[in-house]
Design an enzyme around this catalytic site. Structure first.
Site, PDB file in Angstrom:
ATOM      1  NE  ARG A  21      17.702  16.040  24.730  1.00 19.95           N
ATOM      2  CZ  ARG A  21      17.181  16.944  25.221  1.00 19.95           C
ATOM      3  NH1 ARG A  21      16.437  17.615  24.144  1.00 19.95           N
ATOM      4  NH2 ARG A  21      16.921  17.313  26.189  1.00 19.95           N
TER       5      ARG A  21
ATOM      6  CD  GLU B  80      33.836  41.883  41.842  1.00 21.26           C
ATOM      7  OE1 GLU B  80      33.597  42.114  43.055  1.00 21.26           O
ATOM      8  OE2 GLU B  80      34.545  40.874  41.446  1.00 21.26           O
TER       9      GLU B  80
END
Ligand SMILES: *[C@@H]1O[C@H](CO)[C@@H](O)[C@H](O)[C@H]1NC(C)=O
Ligand SMILES: *[C@@H]1O[C@H](CO)[C@@H](O)[C@H](O)[C@H]1NC(C)=O
Ligand SMILES: *[C@@H]1O[C@H](CO)[C@@H](O)[C@H](O)[C@H]1NC(C)=O
Ligand SMILES: *[C@@H]1O[C@H](CO)[C@@H](O)[C@H](O)[C@H]1NC(C)=O
Length: 459
Positions: free
Chosen positions: A117, A138
């Protein structure tokens, strides 16, 4: 007591029990969401968020155009050997390559729990939520329609399975969220085709491509389906918060369900998502395409170039899994795996950025060519697939026919995303100002430090 009275008393009891259960359930949910939010906000703010760290994680929200950033920027910047295994192609991160520098996936923020991190910078691109829902619908229909070359669903599914096991590559069908959306749409398209064939239905009278039930699931049905609730609506917020249906964190599913059930709890999720955006190295907007690309090149691109040029950059001893997982395109290997484009990108010497004197200007130039060929290929592919469900034809113009009622419903279902997007627009305009300022300061020192400034409004 007469019967009616007894019945009434019983009803009241049921209502009371119900109400106390609901209250109890809400309390449980609120605690779960708040605990999650507090533990997520706990991490201190980063002071140096403008500096690129060792690992770049591109949190790719589906249908935001992140693919162009991957192919047209990142693959030109990073040699394949520095890509984390299966980055982009496969969802679940495989940490077997500890020194990789680039990770691009549809994973949500919770993947950072698997990453170093302190050494990771995160970037993302957001899109207007209504357009994103349209585009998701779509694309799901488009990819599913390609299977209609097969005589029936059984054979389509079998062939898709065969293609996947034969090639080592990863297809759209392996990638979240498409691994759920595409098979669902595929089955739906086959069912509708079966109906047309058995009934010999007359051709649709509808001229609205988003509502041609003889050919494809209408948009209003799609948005109200539980699958869409699971993985489409408020998807950007959940992804940035690390709460998608695909999260690495166990409690995320409870938290997500609670927020979906009690809209008022959404504020906690937004708080976390906004903080995450604040801490990112870069946040682009699909709508502001040119400016987003320019800022990306100057903020991220420039730093990658100088980082990889540093002599202490160790590029040795890493394999090439990032590329070798790509295989040729079969009928089920779509959008995410265009072999031609990928091999073209990897043809560039693997250490171009390190050895040659690549500048931000070269990068922008290469980007623009790459984007236009990528777009052309995508639109050709779409036209070709939709032929199988003609007369359905998706376009920005066709979208205008969709009723206000449906649009209103999409807004309602994406309330968190709408707010997060507004927030991202503010961040974007600040980022834009910072880059402009940097440009004016450095203008006379080195003209090349900020390139393509013509795209930015004059100062
Ligand atoms: C599906 O199509 C295949 C041909 O590809 C055929 O052999 C099979 O019998 C069909 N199955 C059904 C259930 O119609
Ligand atoms: C579609 O049909 C409606 C009425 O049926 C009409 O008002 C509209 O203009 C048509 N749109 C197109 C693009 O043909
Ligand atoms: C994610 O969503 C899909 C589609 O609705 C569902 O099939 C799957 O079980 C969900 N996974 C989790 C962990 O909720
Ligand atoms: C990949 O993209 C190129 C355009 O750059 C296109 O010509 C080619 O047909 C695409 N391949 C597939 C399998 O879609």
């Amino acid at each position: 007591m007469d019967r009616t009275l007894k019945f009434c008393v019983l009803l009241m009891l049921v209502a009371l029990v119900n109400a106390s259960f609901t209250k109890h359930d809400f309390g449980r949910c609120e605690r779960a969401v708040r605990n999650w939010a507090y533990s997520s906000l706990d991490k201190e703010t980063r002071e140096d968020k403008h500096t690129l760290r060792d690992l770049l994680f591109f949190l790719h929200v589906p249908r935001t155009g992140g693919r162009t950033y991957f192919h047209c920027f990142l693959k030109k910047l990073y040699p394949g050997s520095l890509e984390c295994p299966r980055s982009y192609d496969k969802l679940r991160f495989d940490p077997s390559k500890p020194n990789c520098r680039l990770l691009v996936t549809h994973d949500d923020f919770s993947i950072t729990s698997k990453l170093p991190r302190e050494r990771t910078s995160v970037v993302t691109v957001l899109r207007d939520p209504i357009s994103r829902v349209f585009s998701t619908y779509e694309f799901a229909v488009e990819v599913a329609a390609r299977f209609l070359v097969h005589p029936n669903l059984t054979s389509a599914t079998r062939i898709a399975g065969l293609m996947r096991s034969r090639t080592k590559g990863v297809s759209t069908l392996d990638i979240w969220p498409w691994k759920y959306l595409v098979p669902w749409m595929r089955k739906d398209l086959f069912d509708r085709r079966g109906l047309r064939q058995s009934r010999g239905l007359p051709i649709t009278k509808s001229n609205d491509s988003y509502d041609m039930e003889e050919f494809a699931m209408p948009l209003h049905e799609f948005i109200n389906h539980p699958v869409a609730e699971d993985i489409v609506h408020n998807g950007a917020t959940f992804q940035v918060a690390g709460l998608t249906n695909n999260s690495y964190i166990a409690e995320s599913h409870e938290v997500r369900h609670c927020v979906q059930k009690y809209k008022i709890l959404g504020k906690y999720v937004l708080q976390v998502a906004k903080k995450r955006l604040d801490d990112m190295l870069y946040v682009g907007l699909t709508e502001e395409h040119k400016e987003s690309a320019t800022i990306f090149a100057n903020v991220v691109g420039a730093q990658v170039i100088s980082q990889l040029r540093e002599p202490n950059t160790s590029v040795t001893g890493v394999d090439n899994t990032g590329h070798s997982s790509l295989s040729n395109s079969g009928p089920d290997n779509y959008e995410h795996q265009n072999h031609t484009l990928d091999s073209r990108a990897s043809e560039t010497p693997s250490n171009e950025a390190t050895e040659s004197k690549m500048t931000v200007g070269d990068l922008m130039e290469a980007y623009e060519d790459c984007v236009s060929s990528l777009r052309k290929a995508q639109s050709q592919r779409r036209t070709f697939s939709l032929k199988r469900i003609s007369p359905v034809k998706f376009s920005t113009k066709a979208r205008l026919q969709v009723s206000d009622e449906v649009l209103q419903q999409i807004r309602f279902l994406n309330d968190l995303d709408l707010e997060l997007y507004e927030y991202a627009r503010e961040l974007f305009s600040n980022q834009h100002k910072n880059v402009l300022q940097k440009f004016t300061e450095e203008r006379w020192e080195s003209m090349s430090s900020l390139v393509n400034w013509k795209l930015l409004p004059s100062v």
